[in-house]
Design an enzyme around this catalytic site. Structure first.
Site, short mmCIF file in Angstrom:
data_model
loop_
_atom_site.label_atom_id
_atom_site.label_comp_id
_atom_site.label_asym_id
_atom_site.label_seq_id
_atom_site.Cartn_x
_atom_site.Cartn_y
_atom_site.Cartn_z
N LYS A 175 0.66 -1.04 0.07
CA LYS A 175 0.09 0.03 0.05
C LYS A 175 0.88 1.28 0.08
O LYS A 175 0.66 2.25 -0.86
CB LYS A 175 -1.08 -0.01 1.12
CG LYS A 175 -1.87 -1.14 1.21
CD LYS A 175 -2.62 -1.13 2.47
CE LYS A 175 -2.00 -1.13 4.06
NZ LYS A 175 -1.39 -2.38 4.25
N ARG A 196 -9.94 0.52 8.85
CA ARG A 196 -9.41 -0.83 9.35
C ARG A 196 -10.39 -1.47 9.99
O ARG A 196 -10.18 -2.70 10.03
CB ARG A 196 -7.92 -0.56 10.17
CG ARG A 196 -6.91 -1.03 9.32
CD ARG A 196 -5.72 -0.49 10.44
NE ARG A 196 -4.65 -1.40 10.25
CZ ARG A 196 -3.57 -0.79 9.52
NH1 ARG A 196 -3.58 0.26 8.66
NH2 ARG A 196 -2.36 -1.56 9.51
N ARG A 209 11.62 -5.56 4.65
CA ARG A 209 11.51 -4.05 4.48
C ARG A 209 12.31 -3.19 5.13
O ARG A 209 12.92 -3.39 6.36
CB ARG A 209 9.96 -3.70 4.80
CG ARG A 209 9.73 -2.17 4.89
CD ARG A 209 8.25 -1.77 4.93
NE ARG A 209 7.63 -2.57 6.20
CZ ARG A 209 6.18 -2.46 6.14
NH1 ARG A 209 5.67 -1.90 5.18
NH2 ARG A 209 5.79 -3.35 7.07
N ARG A 226 11.25 -1.06 10.79
CA ARG A 226 10.07 -0.91 11.90
C ARG A 226 10.24 -1.77 12.78
O ARG A 226 10.34 -3.23 12.67
CB ARG A 226 8.82 -0.95 10.89
CG ARG A 226 8.41 0.30 10.44
CD ARG A 226 7.28 0.49 9.65
NE ARG A 226 6.01 -0.34 10.10
CZ ARG A 226 4.96 -0.54 9.26
NH1 ARG A 226 4.83 0.01 8.13
NH2 ARG A 226 3.71 -1.12 9.57
N ARG A 274 -0.05 -9.03 13.22
CA ARG A 274 -0.79 -8.18 12.56
C ARG A 274 -1.48 -8.71 11.44
O ARG A 274 -2.58 -8.38 10.94
CB ARG A 274 0.20 -7.45 11.91
CG ARG A 274 0.80 -6.17 12.91
CD ARG A 274 2.26 -5.87 12.35
NE ARG A 274 2.04 -5.02 11.01
CZ ARG A 274 3.03 -4.72 10.13
NH1 ARG A 274 4.42 -5.20 10.73
NH2 ARG A 274 3.01 -4.06 9.17
P1 AP5 Z 1 5.00 -1.70 1.81
O1 AP5 Z 1 4.43 -0.77 0.68
O2 AP5 Z 1 5.77 -1.01 2.94
O3 AP5 Z 1 3.53 -2.29 2.35
P2 AP5 Z 1 2.28 -1.74 3.17
O4 AP5 Z 1 0.98 -2.34 2.68
O5 AP5 Z 1 2.44 -0.23 3.22
O6 AP5 Z 1 2.42 -2.33 4.52
P3 AP5 Z 1 2.36 -1.63 6.10
O7 AP5 Z 1 3.14 -2.79 6.95
O8 AP5 Z 1 2.62 -0.32 6.19
O9 AP5 Z 1 0.90 -2.08 6.15
P4 AP5 Z 1 0.31 -1.93 7.60
O10 AP5 Z 1 -1.18 -1.70 7.09
O11 AP5 Z 1 0.55 -2.98 8.57
O12 AP5 Z 1 1.13 -0.70 8.22
P5 AP5 Z 1 0.57 0.57 8.81
O13 AP5 Z 1 2.01 1.50 8.68
O14 AP5 Z 1 -0.65 0.90 8.07
O15 AP5 Z 1 5.64 -2.79 1.21
C1 AP5 Z 1 6.23 -3.91 2.13
C2 AP5 Z 1 7.47 -4.34 1.59
O16 AP5 Z 1 7.26 -5.13 0.21
C3 AP5 Z 1 8.51 -3.11 1.31
O17 AP5 Z 1 9.77 -3.66 1.53
C4 AP5 Z 1 8.29 -2.92 -0.20
O18 AP5 Z 1 9.63 -2.62 -0.86
C5 AP5 Z 1 8.07 -4.40 -0.93
N1 AP5 Z 1 7.16 -4.37 -1.87
C6 AP5 Z 1 6.00 -3.70 -2.14
N2 AP5 Z 1 5.55 -3.93 -3.29
C7 AP5 Z 1 6.30 -4.96 -3.72
C8 AP5 Z 1 6.10 -5.88 -4.88
N3 AP5 Z 1 5.20 -5.52 -5.88
N4 AP5 Z 1 7.00 -6.65 -5.21
C9 AP5 Z 1 7.93 -7.06 -4.40
N5 AP5 Z 1 8.15 -6.26 -3.36
C10 AP5 Z 1 7.41 -5.31 -3.02
O19 AP5 Z 1 0.10 0.36 10.16
C11 AP5 Z 1 0.99 0.04 11.23
C12 AP5 Z 1 0.24 0.11 12.52
O20 AP5 Z 1 -0.28 1.56 12.90
C13 AP5 Z 1 -0.96 -0.87 12.64
O21 AP5 Z 1 -0.53 -2.04 13.02
C14 AP5 Z 1 -1.77 -0.19 14.01
O22 AP5 Z 1 -1.10 -0.55 14.98
C15 AP5 Z 1 -1.55 1.36 13.58
N6 AP5 Z 1 -2.51 1.82 12.56
C16 AP5 Z 1 -2.66 2.35 11.22
N7 AP5 Z 1 -3.67 2.62 10.79
C17 AP5 Z 1 -4.44 2.12 11.88
C18 AP5 Z 1 -5.97 2.33 11.72
N8 AP5 Z 1 -6.84 2.76 10.50
N9 AP5 Z 1 -6.55 1.97 12.72
C19 AP5 Z 1 -5.92 1.36 13.85
N10 AP5 Z 1 -4.73 1.06 13.99
C20 AP5 Z 1 -3.86 1.65 12.74
MG MG Z 2 2.47 1.16 4.86
#
Ligand code: AP5
Ligand code: MG
Ligand code: ZN
Length: 215
Positions: free
Chosen positions: A13, A88, A127, A160, A171
């Site tokens: 994402k 979410r 990552r 991270r 997660r």
């Molecule tokens: P990346 O693009 O970083 O993936 P992502 O989908 O953004 O994954 P996240 O881990 O950031 O999602 P998340 O939803 O758990 O975390 P968030 O920060 O929102 O890609 C991942 C890796 O793959 C990278 O190394 C990239 O280079 C590689 N890659 C990408 N595309 C590729 C491809 N096509 N081929 C090969 N490699 C590829 O949330 C973190 C925490 O915050 C949550 O756990 C929660 O505690 C809190 N939080 C955030 N939002 C909320 C909410 N709305 N409600 C409640 N708690 C929340």
């Molecule tokens: Mg992300």
């Protein structure tokens, strides 16, 4: 253009969001990035969410919705926004509907990035993120030119704290229980488009661009 990127942790994402906001000139809103920034700056919000994020649990809806409500009301969202990692839960999605109605806006497309669990594990454990500009890399699939250094700004790359194997597993469970029901939720609203995220970066990007352009 008002878009949501939906998908499990590690689906890509954040990576796709960075490319999409540049192409379409819209504002990137990542609740995860906003929480991490609050932690880094030692703000009250950061203190409230740090332990929850490290366990891989969700921040309470009330707190998360308040952050998004304030962010969406800012002028830079008037030309369009991309929500990454929000909503979410079903209550967050309901709250978002209310916020957008109040702003006289609506959602154009919800992109659901689909990807198998075993791929997600290695995406997250490999990552690396830039401390300065938040650019995202992967040790295998998208390595920086110089180990440990950002291509764009030369900043130091870090892992991270919630990308450890144990937290990643949690997660994924949290996603299945609390976030996956949003796929049906937005499907019923007629705005959902599903994309295969288990493809090369550029191919995923091209497919999302096609989906949001309605062709
Ligand atoms: P990346 O693009 O970083 O993936 P992502 O989908 O953004 O994954 P996240 O881990 O950031 O999602 P998340 O939803 O758990 O975390 P968030 O920060 O929102 O890609 C991942 C890796 O793959 C990278 O190394 C990239 O280079 C590689 N890659 C990408 N595309 C590729 C491809 N096509 N081929 C090969 N490699 C590829 O949330 C973190 C925490 O915050 C949550 O756990 C929660 O505690 C809190 N939080 C955030 N939002 C909320 C909410 N709305 N409600 C409640 N708690 C929340
Ligand atoms: Mg992300
Ligand atoms: Zn950087």
């Amino acid at each position: 253009m008002n878009i949501i990127l939906l998908g499990p942790p590690g689906a890509g994402k954040g990576t796709q969001a960075a490319m999409l906001v540049e192409k379409f000139g819209i504002t990137h809103i990542s609740t995860g990035d906003m929480f991490r920034e609050a932690i880094k700056q030692g703000r009250e919000l950061g203190l409230q969410v740090k332990a929850i994020m490290e366990k891989g649990q969700l921040v309470p809806d009330e707190l998360t919705v308040a952050v998004v409500r304030e962010r969406l009301a800012r002028p830079d969202c008037e030309n369009g926004f991309l929500l990454d990692g929000f909503p979410r839960t079903i209550p967050q999605a309901d709250a978002l509907g209310g916020i957008l109605a109040g702003l006289n806006r609506s959602l154009d497309t919800v992109i659901n990035i689909e990807i198998p669990d075993d791929v997600l594990q290695s995406r997250m454990t490999g990552r690396r993120i830039c401390r300065q500009c938040q650019a995202t890399y992967h040790t295998l699939s998208n390595p920086p030119k110089h180990t440990g250094k950002c291509n764009k700004c030369g900043g130091e790359l870090y892992q991270r704290s919630d990308d450890s194997e144990a937290t990643v597993a949690n997660r994924l469970v949290v996603y299945e229980q609390q976030t996956a029901p949003l796929v049906a939720y937005y499907c019923h609203k007629g705005v959902l488009k599903t994309i295969n995220g288990n493809r090369e970066l550029q191919e995923v990007f091209n497919n999302i661009c096609r989906a949001v352009s309605g062709v």
